[in-house]
Design a protein around this motif. Structure first.
Motif, PDB file in Angstrom:
ATOM      1  N   VAL A 161       0.956  -1.293   0.085  1.00  0.00           N
ATOM      2  CA  VAL A 161      -0.179  -0.054   0.029  1.00  0.00           C
ATOM      3  C   VAL A 161       0.976   1.154  -0.218  1.00  0.00           C
ATOM      4  O   VAL A 161       0.560   2.178  -0.869  1.00  0.00           O
ATOM      5  CB  VAL A 161      -0.891  -0.038   1.015  1.00  0.00           C
ATOM      6  N   ASN A 162       1.776   1.187   0.714  1.00  0.00           N
ATOM      7  CA  ASN A 162       2.942   2.551   0.990  1.00  0.00           C
ATOM      8  C   ASN A 162       3.295   2.757  -0.350  1.00  0.00           C
ATOM      9  O   ASN A 162       3.494   3.899  -0.732  1.00  0.00           O
ATOM     10  CB  ASN A 162       3.879   2.426   2.078  1.00  0.00           C
TER      11      ASN A 162
ATOM     12  N   SER B 158       0.618   3.780  -3.282  1.00  0.00           N
ATOM     13  CA  SER B 158       0.220   4.995  -2.854  1.00  0.00           C
ATOM     14  C   SER B 158       1.260   5.959  -3.312  1.00  0.00           C
ATOM     15  O   SER B 158       1.061   7.104  -3.881  1.00  0.00           O
ATOM     16  CB  SER B 158       0.007   5.391  -1.358  1.00  0.00           C
TER      17      SER B 158
ATOM     18  N   GLU C  52       0.940   9.067  -6.021  1.00  0.00           N
ATOM     19  CA  GLU C  52       1.461  10.642  -5.588  1.00  0.00           C
ATOM     20  C   GLU C  52       2.400  11.084  -6.286  1.00  0.00           C
ATOM     21  O   GLU C  52       2.102  12.380  -6.896  1.00  0.00           O
ATOM     22  CB  GLU C  52       2.054  10.581  -4.116  1.00  0.00           C
TER      23      GLU C  52
ATOM     24  N   ILE D  76      -3.472  -0.526  -5.417  1.00  0.00           N
ATOM     25  CA  ILE D  76      -3.838  -0.187  -3.850  1.00  0.00           C
ATOM     26  C   ILE D  76      -5.029  -0.657  -3.456  1.00  0.00           C
ATOM     27  O   ILE D  76      -5.073  -1.133  -2.404  1.00  0.00           O
ATOM     28  CB  ILE D  76      -3.755   1.508  -4.126  1.00  0.00           C
TER      29      ILE D  76
ATOM     30  N   LEU E 184      -5.048  -2.679  -0.010  1.00  0.00           N
ATOM     31  CA  LEU E 184      -5.685  -1.932   0.971  1.00  0.00           C
ATOM     32  C   LEU E 184      -6.338  -2.360   2.140  1.00  0.00           C
ATOM     33  O   LEU E 184      -6.291  -2.187   3.213  1.00  0.00           O
ATOM     34  CB  LEU E 184      -6.426  -0.674   0.515  1.00  0.00           C
TER      35      LEU E 184
ATOM     36  N   GLY F  49      -3.471   5.180   2.603  1.00  0.00           N
ATOM     37  CA  GLY F  49      -3.686   4.783   1.358  1.00  0.00           C
ATOM     38  C   GLY F  49      -5.073   5.503   1.052  1.00  0.00           C
ATOM     39  O   GLY F  49      -5.142   6.193  -0.016  1.00  0.00           O
TER      40      GLY F  49
ATOM     41  N   ILE G 238      -4.388   9.327  -0.028  1.00  0.00           N
ATOM     42  CA  ILE G 238      -3.863   9.409  -1.209  1.00  0.00           C
ATOM     43  C   ILE G 238      -4.702   9.359  -2.221  1.00  0.00           C
ATOM     44  O   ILE G 238      -4.886   9.997  -3.196  1.00  0.00           O
ATOM     45  CB  ILE G 238      -2.632   8.516  -1.500  1.00  0.00           C
ATOM     46  N   LEU G 239      -5.762   8.253  -2.299  1.00  0.00           N
ATOM     47  CA  LEU G 239      -6.688   8.022  -3.201  1.00  0.00           C
ATOM     48  C   LEU G 239      -7.799   9.280  -3.327  1.00  0.00           C
ATOM     49  O   LEU G 239      -8.050   9.732  -4.347  1.00  0.00           O
ATOM     50  CB  LEU G 239      -7.297   6.580  -2.774  1.00  0.00           C
TER      51      LEU G 239
END
Length: 907
Positions: free
Chosen positions: A250-251, A254, A258, A286, A290, A301, A304-305
């Motif tokens: 996820v990190n 994400s 970005e 993601i 997630l 996450g 960011i989404l």
């Protein structure tokens, strides 16, 4: 399994021993085995008590913490911590407090965690424990989102220089970005880029290796260095696809999203590269990872989404994830409230239990006070009776104590007298042995002169009688030497000089000394050993003494025309050698006596001193080995010797560095040496010793050696003295007739130890001789010294100084006549030779290859060796003084360097 762990946390050695414990813990193959390991250590701790108990709780807390069983881990921490005031182990206490702080942090009790960390005395911890303290402070600060403190503690961790510095560095970059310190973050980002090039994921840890990619990418997004960000994230894809942890996925994705959004916002910024994954694919990755990530990662996450969907005007999706984010935060909020309620419930229950305990305690105290009043009355009566009985007992005890003290005093006096008598007896043996040596040497010298015809020709009867007298005198001299060696061992003054030794080759070389005796008795030697044998760390000279005695006994007590069996086996951490012969054997009732001093098997009429086996046993024990004997009377006898492999059981001072020091003086693989030896096993042994540093050519006899001389250029020759066909002496005389070999150094190997034999060799003009059996270090020392001397002579010959034939003889006689003079200097020599110092220096260098001072030292050492071999002197210091050495330590080190073994071995 857990031996010596009790000292784990004591002093500066604590960390290494703790690592030993944890290495054993992590060596267990699965979780069940690790749990069993902890249980076993707890059993050891309960049996042993002491510091083992808090150690066991520490290990259990660590085990449970790894698997997130924080409540159980806290229980063990508290039990171990409660025990620590009973022990002075600051390192263990510090580690317990660190793991306690970690557990309190995990359970949300940062106040208690900080209290523990503040109580730790950092001065009493090593670098790894300090790392643990700074890491827990960082974790607490991160929970509070206190970026200033996070920055401070991460810098402390990086400066500490231990642990996963790459992990600390990438976390610091993230903190500095949050604080807006992009300029300061640059130096750490540069370091991370170097880490990605120089380190592998295995070295850093795959999770941190991936995290470096997306952390550094955030920095490049902030500084609008999009090409670098794209390259970095694309290079991380090959690692993230195989990494299972959803939080990391996820990190990573994400941050990738970005990056794509940042590029879209900054369309006017020139970007030469395009990302390899499109936004739609990133979104899918993601959304896939997630739901399985933990709550904090899900929040990151989703944020960011939401930002992404706002950017592309997809307000419906942005609203959907905003609602999910609110639901997630509400769920976490209610979970936290539930935890608070549960904690309050536990506190109320604990308060109620405390109050109940107080009431029960008060009632118990009231009951006890009534019982005490009743007891006091009975006690007063009982004490009166007891006091009277004590008085009677004390009176009797004083009388018994006085008698006992008198007996103890008498026992101590008897013990002291016995010890003094033993010491006097030991010293008497040493003194008598020394006193025997001088007259025995004089007797042997006179007998030798008579047998050599110095005082006229002897008739056969006289020759036989004198030969017997000489043989028995030599036997007595050898007994004296063995007694002195044994006395030195018993007094604890014997020093080892161990190095790597091939035991099989050494035994073969010793057996070759008995070839003629084996042939006389019709004996054969059979060997049984594996294809490969490890070398052992042994004192070569002392090992020769051990096996010379054992093999001599095996031959002496073997029936004619039988077989001596020699077997070598590997037994775990040991190597065992057995020597078995067929013969009379030893009665079972006498087996336990064979290693006793002066014991002789059978009727006692057997030849021998009864000291050889005692000496052999003491020398084996000095090596940390074991010697045993077994026998079946009238059939066989077997002796086995077991030596430990490796070198850990020896002290640093037990190691012999002489060979390495000698070999540093000469280049490896340059000099060519001819080995002339008719015994194949002895020849193979000599080749194995010398081939490490020299090019070796073998010849089996003198005739074969002469044929080789015309085909190769040789720097040195090692030859046996006794050989069939052409003896070593005859070979030497033929050699000196060849123009190319008139000055080639020649070393003789001989088992003939009589003074007349040594003088005969020296009169031949040989460069040096070595007595069998010999040590590897002795052979290498003699060979290397002669080669160095030859090189120096070759260098000096370039000066072309004209030297008369008598100069060398005059020089040697001058040094010998003044050998005790410690002021024997170049000035003295030039005055006596009536030449200038400069001319004298050139002439001595040309004639001998030595400088004047080095030549004087060589003559002194040669004369010292000759004097020691006569056995006429009581001490090494006496000989050193006679040959002009003022400092005994300097003499001892110079002698060993020149001849390869200490002066004590020549006595």
């Amino acid at each position: 399994m857990f031996s010596n762990i009790g000292n784990a946390f004591q002093g500066n050695d604590g960390y290494d021993t703790e690592m030993q414990l944890f290495n054993q813990y992590y060596e267990q193959k699965d979780l069940t085995a690790r749990k069993e390991f902890v249980v076993q250590f707890f059993e050891v701790a309960q049996d042993s008590g002491g510091i083992y108990l808090p150690m066991a709780h520490y290990l259990a807390a660590h085990h449970l913490r790894v698997f997130s069983k924080n409540d159980s881990a806290l229980y063990h921490f508290k039990k171990g911590y409660e025990m620590m005031p009973n022990y002075d182990f600051d390192l263990l206490k510090g580690r317990l407090m660190i793991i306690g702080a970690a557990l309190y942090t995990n359970t949300g009790n940062s106040v208690e965690a900080l209290r523990l960390l503040n109580e730790i005395d950092l001065k009493k911890l090593n670098q790894f424990e300090k790392l643990g303290v700074h890491w827990e402070r960082y974790r607490i600060a991160s929970l509070k989102l206190d970026y200033q403190d996070m920055e401070t503690f991460l810098k402390e961790l990086i400066g500490n220089g231990v642990g996963n510095v790459v992990s600390f560095r990438r976390r610091l970059v993230g903190v500095l970005i949050e604080l807006g310190k992009l300029e300061e973050a640059k130096q750490y980002v540069d370091d991370l880029m170097v880490d990605l090039v120089n380190k592998t994921p295995k070295e850093v840890g795959t999770k941190d290796y991936i995290a470096v990619h997306y952390t550094a990418t955030l920095y490049f997004i902030r500084t609008k260095e999009f090409d670098k960000a794209i390259s970095l994230m694309d290079s991380g894809i090959k690692y993230i696809n195989t990494f299972p942890k959803k939080e990391v996925k996820v990190n990573f994705w994400s941050r990738y999203l970005e990056l794509l959004d940042a590029i879209a916002v900054n369309e006017k910024v020139f970007v030469t590269k395009r990302p390899s994954v499109e936004a739609a694919a990133v979104l899918a990755k993601i959304e896939e990872a997630l739901p399985l990530a933990n709550a904090p990662t899900q929040e990151f996450g989703m944020n960011i989404l939401i930002d992404h969907f706002k950017l592309i005007n997809d307000w419906e999706s942005a609203f959907t994830y905003s609602k999910k984010l609110i639901d997630l935060k509400e769920e976490r909020f209610y979970n936290d409230i539930a935890k608070v309620y549960e904690l309050e419930k536990q506190l109320l229950e604990r308060d109620a239990e405390i109050e109940k305990n107080k009431q029960e305690l008060a009632q118990q105290e009231l009951d006890e006070s009534r019982d005490i009043q009743i007891l006091l009355i009975g006690l007063v009566t009982a004490l009166t009776i007891i006091g009277f009985l004590i008085y009677l007992n004390l009176r009797n005890s004083k009388m018994r104590g006085a008698r006992l003290a008198e007996k103890n005093t008498l026992i101590r006096e008897q013990k002291d007298r016995i010890e003094n008598l033993n010491e006097l007896q030991k010293q008497f043996f040493i003194n008598v042995s020394h006193e025997f040596r001088t007259p025995l040497t004089l007797v042997l010298g006179n007998l030798g002169s008579l047998l050599n015809g110095r005082f006229g020709k002897l008739n056969p009867g006289q020759n036989t009688a004198l030969s017997q007298a000489k043989e028995n005198s030599m036997r007595l001299l050898n007994l004296v030497r063995e007694m002195l060696n044994l006395s030195k061992l018993e007094s604890g003054n014997e020093q080892l000089a161990v190095r790597e030794v091939a035991l099989l080759e050494k035994v073969r070389s010793i057996i070759s000394l008995f070839d003629s005796l084996l042939e006389q008795k019709g004996l054969q030697v059979h060997y049984d050993y594996p294809e490969t044998l490890d070398k052992l760390f042994l004192d070569e000279v002392k090992v020769e003494t051990i096996f010379y005695n054992l093999i001599a006994n095996a031959i002496k007590f073997s029936a004619p025309n039988t077989v001596i069996e020699i077997g070598l086996t590997e037994e775990g951490d040991s190597q065992c050698i057995s020597i078995k012969n067929t013969g009379e054997g030893i009665p079972q009732k006498d087996l336990h006596k064979v290693f006793d001093k002066f014991y002789r098997a059978g009727s006692g009429q057997t030849e021998g001193s009864g000291v050889g086996l005692t000496l052999a046993k003491e020398l084996v024990l000095l090596h940390g080995g074991k010697i045993e004997i077994d026998s079946k009377q009238y059939e066989w006898t077997a002796v086995s010797v077991k030596f430990l492999k490796g070198s850990e059981h020896f002290k640093p001072e037990d190691f012999d560095q002489s060979i390495e020091q000698e070999m540093e003086r000469i280049p490896v693989g340059v000099h060519k040496i001819l080995v002339v030896e008719d015994n194949l096993e002895m020849g193979a042994y000599i080749e194995s010793v010398l081939s490490k540093s020299f090019k070796i050519t073998r010849a089996n006899n003198g005739m074969e050696a002469l044929s080789i001389l015309g085909q190769a250029s040789l720097d040195l020759i090692v030859t046996d003295y006794m050989m069939p066909g052409m003896s070593g002496e005859k070979f030497y005389k033929e050699l000196r007739q060849l123009p190319d070999y008139k000055s080639t150094p020649v070393v003789f190997l001989t088992a003939r130890t009589m003074e007349s034999d040594k003088q005969r060799l020296l009169r031949l003009g040989v460069s040096d001789y070595i007595l069998k059996p010999f040590a590897e270090s002795e052979l290498l020392a003699v060979v290397s010294n002669l080669l160095v001397l030859k090189e120096e002579r070759n260098e000096a010959s370039a000066s072309k100084v004209n030297i008369d034939d008598q100069f060398t003889d005059r020089l040697k006689l001058l040094v010998l006549d003044n050998i005790s003079n410690q002021g024997l200097s170049p000035t003295f020599l030039s005055d006596q030779l009536s030449i200038s110092e400069r001319s004298m220096f050139r002439k001595v260098k040309e004639a001998t290859g030595f400088t004047p001072l080095a030549y004087v030292k060589e003559i002194r050492l040669q004369e010292a060796r000759r004097l020691l071999e006569t056995g006429s002197f009581n001490s090494i210091s006496e000989v050193a003084f006679l040959v002009g050495f003022e400092n005994l330590s300097h003499f001892s080190s110079s002698f060993k360097k020149r001849f390869g073994k200490p002066a004590t071995d020549f006595k």
